[in-house]
Design an enzyme around this catalytic site. Structure first.
Site: not given
Ligand SMILES: Nc1ncnc2c1ncn2[C@@H]1O[C@H](COP(=O)(O)OP(=O)(O)OP(=O)(O)O)[C@@H](O)[C@H]1O
Ligand SMILES: Cc1cn([C@H]2C[C@H](O)[C@@H](CO)O2)c(=O)[nH]c1=O
Ligand SMILES: [Zn+2]
Length: 196
Positions: A16, A85
């Site tokens: 999240g 990111e």
């Molecule tokens: N294992 C999980 N735990 C919590 N939320 C999850 C999970 N799998 C899917 N979700 C969904 O993902 C949403 C969070 O998405 P968000 O894009 O904000 O995460 P993020 O940390 O930015 O991910 P990423 O690093 O992959 O970009 C939650 O609100 C939920 O709907």
């Molecule tokens: C956990 C992990 C995610 N990623 C990428 C996957 C997704 O595109 C992004 C996380 O949102 O980072 C990496 O490049 N290396 C990593 O070790």
């Protein structure tokens, strides 16, 4: 001039981070305060000119390949800057962010703290140190279902290294115990493959 604030949001995938970043965007948006959002060019999972969360909320964002492009793309009267990111942006991001903060701009960053190999992402580490506030998010562990997921685990076997863009097809979020268990299982199956 009053300093801005640096807030860094970290955690594993699906924890999240982007949703939290977007909730701060909404606060500036509702307050009719000017802001701009940025994301690294490398992250093209959804759309190039938006920051998109896994639950599909989004905001317009400028794709950048170098931190200096942030300064080139602002007008100077923004109240806040959002960067998603950050693990994919080089460590000079620290200088850009500190300059902005000194000039009264609030800066919100989000990104992965750890790679799937349990190494730190340097840019995230540096920004966490300079932050006024660090928000560490958790995910639901994909293995045991507890709300204790702190690391991303790569489910596919390849030699692509620690930078590899992807989503559910490649990565899950897990707790420490499940991470150790899954890695042990992976090592054992590699050993078996070498034997036969
Ligand atoms: N294992 C999980 N735990 C919590 N939320 C999850 C999970 N799998 C899917 N979700 C969904 O993902 C949403 C969070 O998405 P968000 O894009 O904000 O995460 P993020 O940390 O930015 O991910 P990423 O690093 O992959 O970009 C939650 O609100 C939920 O709907
Ligand atoms: C956990 C992990 C995610 N990623 C990428 C996957 C997704 O595109 C992004 C996380 O949102 O980072 C990496 O490049 N290396 C990593 O070790
Ligand atoms: Zn678990």
């Amino acid at each position: 001039m009053k300093s801005g604030r640096l807030v860094v949001i970290v955690g594993p995938m699906y924890s999240g981070k982007t949703s939290e970043l977007l909730s701060y965007v909404e606060i500036y948006d509702l307050g009719k305060k000017k802001f701009k959002a940025f994301k690294p060019l490398i992250d093209n999972r959804y759309e190039d000119t938006y920051i998109v969360s896994h639950n599909k909320t989004k905001v317009n964002a400028i794709p950048i390949s170098k931190p200096e492009e942030i300064l080139k793309n602002i007008d100077g009267d923004e109240k806040a800057i959002f960067i998603d990111e950050i693990q994919f942006i080089n460590e000079n991001l620290k200088d850009v962010v500190i300059t902005l903060r000194k000039n009264g701009v609030d800066v919100y960053c989000s990104g992965l703290d750890l790679t799937f190999k349990n190494n730190v992402f340097p840019t995230t580490s540096v920004l966490m140190s300079y932050a006024d506030e660090v928000i560490k998010k958790k995910a639901v562990c994909h293995e045991c279902g507890e709300y204790t997921g702190t690391i991303s685990y790569k489910i596919v076997e390849d030699e692509k290294g620690e930078i590899d863009v992807g989503g559910f097809e490649k990565y899950i979020a897990v707790c420490r115990d499940c991470y150790t268990k899954l890695n042990k299982k992976k090592e054992e199956s590699k050993k078996m493959n070498r034997l036969f």
